[in-house]
Each structure stands twice: as C-alpha cells, then as structure tokens.
Design an enzyme around this catalytic site. Sequence first.
Site, mmCIF file in Angstrom:
data_model
loop_
_atom_site.group_PDB
_atom_site.id
_atom_site.type_symbol
_atom_site.label_atom_id
_atom_site.label_comp_id
_atom_site.label_asym_id
_atom_site.label_seq_id
_atom_site.Cartn_x
_atom_site.Cartn_y
_atom_site.Cartn_z
ATOM 1 C CG HIS A 17 72.826 24.943 53.178
ATOM 2 N ND1 HIS A 17 72.032 26.022 53.519
ATOM 3 C CD2 HIS A 17 71.993 24.026 52.637
ATOM 4 C CE1 HIS A 17 70.787 25.769 53.188
ATOM 5 N NE2 HIS A 17 70.730 24.564 52.655
ATOM 6 C CE LYS A 41 62.415 24.540 49.488
ATOM 7 N NZ LYS A 41 63.809 24.176 49.815
ATOM 8 N NE ARG A 90 67.312 18.927 55.962
ATOM 9 C CZ ARG A 90 66.489 19.861 55.536
ATOM 10 N NH1 ARG A 90 66.555 21.065 56.036
ATOM 11 N NH2 ARG A 90 65.573 19.597 54.625
ATOM 12 C CB SER A 128 66.871 27.942 54.324
ATOM 13 O OG SER A 128 68.155 27.547 53.937
HETATM 14 O O1 PNS Z 1 67.523 23.420 48.484
HETATM 15 P P1 PNS Z 1 66.388 22.764 47.756
HETATM 16 O O2 PNS Z 1 65.249 23.751 47.557
HETATM 17 O O3 PNS Z 1 65.943 21.499 48.412
HETATM 18 O O4 PNS Z 1 66.953 22.371 46.308
HETATM 19 C C1 PNS Z 1 66.121 21.803 45.312
HETATM 20 C C2 PNS Z 1 66.730 22.063 43.941
HETATM 21 C C3 PNS Z 1 66.887 23.553 43.758
HETATM 22 C C4 PNS Z 1 68.088 21.382 43.860
HETATM 23 C C5 PNS Z 1 65.788 21.481 42.834
HETATM 24 O O5 PNS Z 1 64.552 22.134 42.919
HETATM 25 C C6 PNS Z 1 66.398 21.644 41.442
HETATM 26 O O6 PNS Z 1 67.195 20.831 41.023
HETATM 27 N N1 PNS Z 1 66.007 22.728 40.715
HETATM 28 C C7 PNS Z 1 66.519 22.995 39.376
HETATM 29 C C8 PNS Z 1 65.462 22.616 38.323
HETATM 30 C C9 PNS Z 1 65.499 21.124 38.020
HETATM 31 O O7 PNS Z 1 66.423 20.594 37.436
HETATM 32 N N2 PNS Z 1 64.441 20.421 38.488
HETATM 33 C C10 PNS Z 1 64.333 18.981 38.358
HETATM 34 C C11 PNS Z 1 64.893 18.282 39.582
HETATM 35 S S1 PNS Z 1 64.657 16.530 39.508
#
Ligand code: PNS
Length: 165
Positions: A17, A41, A90, A128
């Site tokens: 990150h 998660k 990745r 993570s």
């Molecule tokens: O690190 P991650 O868990 O891969 O990140 C995913 C994340 C947190 C960026 C995604 O779940 C997100 O955008 N969450 C906020 C809620 C939202 O807008 N969801 C729609 C995404 S298309």
Amino acid sequence: MTIAVYPGSFDPITYGHLDIIERAAAVFDRVIVAVCLNPGKQPLFTMEERVEMIARESARLPNVDVNCFKGLLTEFVKREDARIIVRGLRAISDFESEFQMALMNRKLDPEIETVVLVAQPKYSYLSSSIVKEIASLGGDIGGLVSDQVARHLQERFALHGLRDE
Ligand code: PNS
C-alpha cells in the site's frame, strides 16, 4: 490541482500500500488515503486505528492526507473535490474485481476516473489478509509491514490470538 483518493480497507497498511501511496503522491498534487468499509470483510483494526497507522507511515509525504468514511466511495470523492480514484493492481486475479469496481463507480458518477497503478513485482504477493494470517500464527512479517504495524499486529494477536484455534 488534481486531487486523487486512494481508498481501501488497509487492515493494516502494508509496504505494498505504501508503495502505491508514494507513487500516487509523485503523480497527483494531493492524495487522500481513505479508509473505508468493505462490506465483505470483517476488520481486525478500527477505522481510527487504521487511519493512525497510515498517517504515521505517510507523515513524510507533504501532499498526502488520511481520512475515513462510511458510505459510498463516489460520494466521498465528490465531497473532497476529487475526480480520481487510485487503486493498486497486484495480479491478474485482482483484475476482475477492480474492473467491476471501476465500472460501477463510473456508473455511479461518470465524472470520476479510476487510475490503476500496477504493483511492483516484489509486492505482488502481499496482502493485508496474508500478513494477518502469518502474524496470527507467530510467523515473521519483517519486510512486509513497518515495525509499528508489526507491533500493532503482535499486540492484537497476543490478545485475540488464532494460534490455538
Ligand atoms: O482494500 P479493499 O478492501 O480491496 O477496498 C475495497 C473498497 C473499500 C475500496 C470498496 O469496498 C469500497 O469502495 N467501499 C466503499 C463502499 C462503496 O462505495 N462500494 C461500492 C464500490 S463499487
């Protein structure tokens, strides 16, 4: 001024990150690292703990801020006057979900662009989740996360260790 938001769970922040944060900070005028909820998660650290860890790691980067939010990413991006979402890629296995997220975010707000930075090969296996698994089993996480993050993980697993489960 080009403002980019780098969203994620960051549970906790890894060197992978941090590499994306540093590279985004070199490309955009301002980068907001945004800790947000991934409904799929169950986090180990609170949002405040994650923000604090990222803030420490990125303190030397003057154009990087750290924040958190609950709700839709596109709404947060708009509130911050940003137009760019940064994500790290990745491996091919990341591609499908990143593609879906980028298209969905564009549908929600066509003015927002997703910019993908490809991870350095040395971080392409790092996540993570795998760091947490290794830490929970007492393995060596040196070189994967900073010392302060490693301490937080060790403390957390000393309290809620998975070793005997
Ligand atoms: O690190 P991650 O868990 O891969 O990140 C995913 C994340 C947190 C960026 C995604 O779940 C997100 O955008 N969450 C906020 C809620 C939202 O807008 N969801 C729609 C995404 S298309």
